[in-house]
Write a protein that holds these residues in place. Structure first.
Motif, PDB file in Angstrom:
ATOM      1  N   THR A  60     -22.808   2.876   4.718  1.00  0.00           N
ATOM      2  CA  THR A  60     -22.402   3.971   5.588  1.00  0.00           C
ATOM      3  C   THR A  60     -23.433   4.235   6.680  1.00  0.00           C
ATOM      4  OG1 THR A  60     -23.256   5.343   3.819  1.00  0.00           O
ATOM      5  CG2 THR A  60     -20.880   5.210   4.041  1.00  0.00           C
ATOM      6  N   PHE A  83      -8.717  -0.942   7.795  1.00  0.00           N
ATOM      7  CA  PHE A  83      -8.081   0.310   8.198  1.00  0.00           C
ATOM      8  C   PHE A  83      -8.563   0.775   9.568  1.00  0.00           C
ATOM      9  CE2 PHE A  83      -7.883  -0.063   3.697  1.00  0.00           C
ATOM     10  CZ  PHE A  83      -6.612   0.384   3.377  1.00  0.00           C
ATOM     11  N   LYS A 119     -23.223   9.126   0.538  1.00  0.00           N
ATOM     12  CA  LYS A 119     -22.524   9.781   1.643  1.00  0.00           C
ATOM     13  C   LYS A 119     -21.298   8.984   1.999  1.00  0.00           C
ATOM     14  CE  LYS A 119     -26.059  12.376   4.014  1.00  0.00           C
ATOM     15  NZ  LYS A 119     -27.325  11.787   4.441  1.00  0.00           N
ATOM     16  N   MET A 162      -6.728  -5.827   3.636  1.00  0.00           N
ATOM     17  CA  MET A 162      -6.388  -4.849   4.657  1.00  0.00           C
ATOM     18  C   MET A 162      -7.640  -4.213   5.242  1.00  0.00           C
ATOM     19  SD  MET A 162      -3.490  -1.957   4.439  1.00  0.00           S
ATOM     20  CE  MET A 162      -2.939  -1.107   5.888  1.00  0.00           C
ATOM     21  N   LEU A 186     -11.240   5.925   1.090  1.00  0.00           N
ATOM     22  CA  LEU A 186     -12.013   5.130   0.129  1.00  0.00           C
ATOM     23  C   LEU A 186     -11.099   4.558  -0.950  1.00  0.00           C
ATOM     24  CD1 LEU A 186     -15.375   6.958  -0.564  1.00  0.00           C
ATOM     25  CD2 LEU A 186     -14.887   5.011   0.877  1.00  0.00           C
ATOM     26  N   TYR A 202     -18.013  -6.113  -4.045  1.00  0.00           N
ATOM     27  CA  TYR A 202     -17.090  -5.334  -4.879  1.00  0.00           C
ATOM     28  C   TYR A 202     -15.837  -6.127  -5.269  1.00  0.00           C
ATOM     29  CZ  TYR A 202     -14.217  -1.612  -6.661  1.00  0.00           C
ATOM     30  OH  TYR A 202     -13.427  -0.865  -7.475  1.00  0.00           O
ATOM     31  N   GLY A 203     -15.179  -6.699  -4.261  1.00  0.00           N
ATOM     32  CA  GLY A 203     -13.941  -7.442  -4.527  1.00  0.00           C
ATOM     33  C   GLY A 203     -14.181  -8.640  -5.438  1.00  0.00           C
ATOM     34  N   ASN A 241     -14.031   2.260   6.501  1.00  0.00           N
ATOM     35  CA  ASN A 241     -14.197   3.003   5.239  1.00  0.00           C
ATOM     36  C   ASN A 241     -15.068   2.244   4.260  1.00  0.00           C
ATOM     37  OD1 ASN A 241     -12.347   1.017   4.834  1.00  0.00           O
ATOM     38  ND2 ASN A 241     -10.963   2.217   3.572  1.00  0.00           N
ATOM     39  N   PRO A 242     -16.320   1.966   4.646  1.00  0.00           N
ATOM     40  CA  PRO A 242     -17.196   1.312   3.664  1.00  0.00           C
ATOM     41  C   PRO A 242     -17.376   2.217   2.457  1.00  0.00           C
ATOM     42  CG  PRO A 242     -18.470   2.171   5.498  1.00  0.00           C
ATOM     43  CD  PRO A 242     -17.035   2.319   5.876  1.00  0.00           C
ATOM     44  N   PHE A 243     -17.525   1.612   1.283  1.00  0.00           N
ATOM     45  CA  PHE A 243     -17.794   2.412   0.098  1.00  0.00           C
ATOM     46  C   PHE A 243     -19.189   2.997   0.217  1.00  0.00           C
ATOM     47  CE2 PHE A 243     -15.017  -0.972  -1.910  1.00  0.00           C
ATOM     48  CZ  PHE A 243     -13.878  -0.189  -1.818  1.00  0.00           C
ATOM     49  N   PRO A 244     -19.417   4.121  -0.399  1.00  0.00           N
ATOM     50  CA  PRO A 244     -20.766   4.701  -0.367  1.00  0.00           C
ATOM     51  C   PRO A 244     -21.711   3.920  -1.277  1.00  0.00           C
ATOM     52  CG  PRO A 244     -19.269   6.112  -1.596  1.00  0.00           C
ATOM     53  CD  PRO A 244     -18.443   5.012  -1.038  1.00  0.00           C
ATOM     54  N   LYS A 245     -21.843   2.658  -1.002  1.00  0.00           N
ATOM     55  CA  LYS A 245     -22.710   1.779  -1.780  1.00  0.00           C
ATOM     56  C   LYS A 245     -23.540   0.955  -0.797  1.00  0.00           C
ATOM     57  CE  LYS A 245     -19.036   1.024  -5.201  1.00  0.00           C
ATOM     58  NZ  LYS A 245     -19.552   1.758  -6.347  1.00  0.00           N
ATOM     59  N   ARG A 291     -15.766  -7.478   3.826  1.00  0.00           N
ATOM     60  CA  ARG A 291     -15.383  -7.088   2.476  1.00  0.00           C
ATOM     61  C   ARG A 291     -14.007  -7.647   2.128  1.00  0.00           C
ATOM     62  NH1 ARG A 291     -15.025  -0.747   1.691  1.00  0.00           N
ATOM     63  NH2 ARG A 291     -13.018  -1.036   2.704  1.00  0.00           N
ATOM     64  N   ALA A 292     -13.111  -7.611   3.139  1.00  0.00           N
ATOM     65  CA  ALA A 292     -11.775  -8.150   2.900  1.00  0.00           C
ATOM     66  C   ALA A 292     -11.813  -9.669   2.773  1.00  0.00           C
ATOM     67  CB  ALA A 292     -10.838  -7.720   4.028  1.00  0.00           C
ATOM     68  N   MET A 303       0.831  -1.195   0.000  1.00  0.00           N
ATOM     69  CA  MET A 303       0.000   0.000   0.000  1.00  0.00           C
ATOM     70  C   MET A 303       0.868   1.249   0.000  1.00  0.00           C
ATOM     71  SD  MET A 303      -3.200  -0.431  -0.264  1.00  0.00           S
ATOM     72  CE  MET A 303      -4.088   0.951   0.430  1.00  0.00           C
ATOM     73  N   LEU A 355      -8.373  -4.000  -1.755  1.00  0.00           N
ATOM     74  CA  LEU A 355      -9.116  -5.163  -2.232  1.00  0.00           C
ATOM     75  C   LEU A 355      -8.545  -5.663  -3.553  1.00  0.00           C
ATOM     76  CD1 LEU A 355     -12.764  -4.144  -1.464  1.00  0.00           C
ATOM     77  CD2 LEU A 355     -11.487  -6.005  -0.443  1.00  0.00           C
TER      78      LEU A 355
END
Lengths: 277, 469
Positions: free
Chosen positions: A172, A116, B467, A114, B351, A132-133, A120-124, A186-187, A78, B358
């Motif tokens: 979120t 954090f 958001k 990873m 983000l 997503y992954g 930090n969830p995606f705004p989805k 998610r990971a 990263m 990922l």
């Protein structure tokens, strides 16, 4: 600061359950040798040698600015994202040099996930966050496959029961602890070998923290976890191995019990008993 | 009239300056008194000394300023009323229009302007009386304003005490001043809309509403005499709106990809040095006067478009929608690129990190994470660009022509709503003919259209906002 040389590590590596030999160790999932990291002119890590045991939880502890997060971010590259950051030395995963130019960083990060400090969830939606992954890596050819991956990931993260009726709701909108477990799910969904956690509980209350720690303990049966934490208690509770960093150097590493009850270095002693940090 | 205004204007400035000086003295005195009253413990005073000072200054300045405003509204009316009252009965018996002209002449005489009639003694006397009244009134205004200021300040200074809540009072006044400022903005908007509305209603008295809105022929020439050619004007606005739409679409087709891609490049790929130089340079595009774009469109782009068209066997008008729309597209690039760049930069790094961790590639991260998160801002920038394109006049006047063709062919000359408004209103016009009033109707429809666009945009942005914190 040159005390954390190879010899120290060799001595301390003996603590790793007696299984881990220093080089070419079979039970080490990842090995770091002579790792130096520079941000521009400033050196953030010096000569770090560390083995990460497979299916173990390794805790990285140390005062702020000691380089433990920097080291963590080396493990899935990263640091590549940060401008002016330069890494030297050798980091291997399953015997493969992860900084080899032939290795695709995208594939590496699919294997080394990873989580954090701040969730930090995606705004989805919750579903899309997990999916997503698998989607970008093409794991699921079918909608049903994807549904199944999402469900198992959420189950493994202990979040399924709480969110199964509102998978379309935005990620979120969850509470902080739920968001962090969502990020863990998610990971997991990408089916990584290693998960790196950068102070995953520092923004959470004690109950949410306990849930995450429980979750880590369950995940340990199938994956390798490296966690950076500022909480001595957390390191003692969840980890099997502990590495103490100070001013960019690895001071001491070994079995968690050993480090906490019988530290070899007086700086480690000082830090874990709260004399500085 | 002119000298008269200049003199009172200068006197007004002087009075205001005097009041300002007076209130700063009041401020200093009030502050000193508060400091003295608060001696013996920092927390003895309810309000800090500067608030006591400000309270005194406000009491000094505000009532006098209010009086000045009222006075300058009332003074001319009063003077005129007195003037008429003193005129001989024979003159007062005139009908209102002629009396008004006469009063105007008296006023001109009073300040030494040219007068349109013989000066007789009665007029001369009236003018002198008028002048005397104005001089007296101004002197009285100065005296009254200054003394109200002094009295107000003195009263407020006497009121300074440790327990006095000067802060609350001052803040109340400050809040009301801000409220007044925002009301001015709102009232201006309402005023503009109402004036548009009333003039447009007068137009719809002469031309039926639906003929205007759905008519397909635009030819606003109305004849002065019945036997002239083109005696019947035609006010079908459809070609104008079609032209506006065509040019806007062309402009957006140019500006959206260029603006968006440059924004993505600048926020995600470019180094800080490139960004620091390229962004201001792009923003300069927004600062170029539209007339210059007009030259560019009419003298460079339009002939070029025609040349290219002819070389491949197309007939292109020398003033084409394509040239005007293309240049307009260049003009609105910065609205899209700059705003989109800002909102994409505002998407938190966490983000991006999440997506990279990922195993997402850079382009996947941009397309699937950053772009959706920034979408409301991007849509906002695009709508700003659209309303700018709709309202743009100069480029179209110079490059797209005035002919109201109803066509979807970008190679022909078209005209837009704003251009027609300009051509309807320039030159000598009567303000009650359908031709002139049509401008207001067009303005009203244009205003409604952009308003609707804004409302839709707001709704879209609110609904699809993702958001992220």
């Amino acid at each position: 600061m040159q005390t954390a040389t190879l010899t120290d590590v060799t001595v301390n590596a003996g603590h790793l359950g007696g299984v881990v030999k220093l080089r070419g160790a079979s039970a080490a999932k990842m090995t770091a040798r002579d790792v130096n990291v520079y941000y521009g002119e400033a050196q953030a890590l010096r000569q770090v040698d560390l083995d990460i045991g497979e299916k173990r939880i390794t805790a990285l502890i140390g005062p702020s600015g000691c380089g433990k997060s920097t080291f963590l971010r080396c493990l899935n590259r990263m640091n590549d994202v940060i401008e002016g950051c330069r890494v030297t030395g050798r980091i291997e995963m399953d015997g493969e040099d992860i900084y080899d130019t032939a290795l695709d960083v995208v594939r590496l990060r699919a294997r080394v996930g990873m989580v954090f400090q701040k969730p930090n969830p995606f705004p989805k939606s919750i579903f899309d966050n997990i999916a997503y992954g698998p989607r970008i890596h093409g794991f699921a050819n079918h909608k049903n496959d994807l549904d199944e991956i999402v469900q198992t990931s959420l189950e493994r993260a202990g979040l399924w029961l709480e969110v199964k009726d509102r998978l379309a709701a935005p990620g979120t909108g969850l509470s902080g602890g739920q968001q962090q477990r969502l990020c863990i799910a998610r990971a997991i969904a990408v089916d990584p070998d290693v998960i790196l956690m950068d102070e995953p509980c520092s923004a959470l209350d004690p109950i949410a923290t306990a849930k995450i720690e429980e979750l880590m303990d369950e995940l340990r049966t199938s994956l390798t976890i490296v966690i950076v934490t500022h909480s001595m208690q957390q390191a003692a509770r969840v980890s099997q191995h502990t590495a103490f960093f100070h001013l960019g150097s690895l001071i001491e590493c070994g079995d968690t019990d050993e480090i906490f009850t019988n530290p070899q270095d007086e700086r480690t002693q000082g830090y874990i008993t709260g004399r500085f940090g | 009239m002119l000298r008269d205004k200049a003199v009172t204007g200068m006197q007004l400035t002087l009075i205001i300056a005097a009041l300002l000086i007076l209130s700063s003295i009041g401020y200093a005195m009030g502050r000193r008194r508060a400091v003295a009253a608060g001696r013996g413990g920092a927390l003895r005073l309810h309000s800090r000394p500067s608030y006591h000072g400000a309270y005194v200054a406000l009491w000094c300045a505000l009532p006098s300023l209010l009086l000045l405003v009222l006075w300058s509204i009332a003074e001319p009316r009063l003077a005129e009323w007195l003037l008429i009252a003193r005129l001989p009965d024979s003159i007062r018996a005139l009908d209102p229009d002629r009396l008004g002209l006469l009063v105007l002449d008296v006023k001109n005489l009073a300040v030494g302007n040219i007068v349109s009639r013989e000066i007789d003694p009665a007029l001369q006397a009236a003018a002198e009386g008028y002048n005397r009244f104005l001089t007296l009134s101004t002197a009285a205004m100065v005296v009254v304003a200054i003394s109200i200021g002094v009295v107000g300040a003195a009263r407020a200074i006497r009121g300074v005490s440790p327990a006095f809540r000067a802060r609350n009072q001052v803040e109340k006044v400050a809040r009301n001043i801000m409220l007044a400022a925002s009301i001015i903005a709102v009232l201006t908007t309402v005023g503009i809309v109402l004036s548009l509305l009333f003039e447009a209603l007068r137009f719809f008295d002469q031309v039926p509403f639906f003929d205007f809105l759905f008519g397909t022929r635009w030819s606003p020439q109305t004849a002065l005499r019945a036997d002239q050619v083109g005696a019947s004007g035609e006010f079908g606005a459809v070609p104008l709106f079609a032209g506006t739409l065509l040019i806007t679409v062309i402009a957006m087709c140019v500006a959206t990809p260029v603006g968006l891609f440059s924004a993505i490049y600048m926020s995600e790929y470019a180094g800080p040095r490139f960004r620091a130089t390229a962004k201001p340079m792009l923003e300069i595009l927004a600062g170029v006067p539209t007339v210059v774009y007009g030259f560019f469109a009419a003298l460079t782009v339009a002939p070029f478009v025609r040349g290219v068209g002819e070389s491949i066997g197309l007939s292109v008008a020398s003033e084409s929608a394509l040239a005007a729309g293309g240049v307009m597209g260049i003009m609105i690039i910065p609205f899209i690129s700059s705003l989109s760049d800002d909102v994409m930069n505002a998407v938190p790094q966490s983000l991006r990190d999440g997506a990279y961790a990922l195993g997402a590639t850079k382009s996947e991260t941009i397309r699937q994470v950053i772009f959706p998160a920034a979408l409301p801002g991007i849509v906002g920038g695009m709508l700003l660009a659209v309303s700018r394109a709709i309202g743009e006049t100069m480029i179209v006047v110079m490059a797209a022509g005035l002919a109201a063709n109803l066509t979807a062919n970008p190679l022909e000359a078209v005209t837009t709503v704003t251009v027609q408004i300009v051509t309807l209103l320039v030159g000598d016009q009567e303000f009650d003919s359908a031709k002139t009033l049509a401008a207001f109707a067009l303005g009203l429809v244009l205003f409604t259209a952009t308003l609707a666009l804004n409302v839709v945009a707001l709704y879209v942005v609110r609904k699809y906002r993702e958001k992220y914190d």
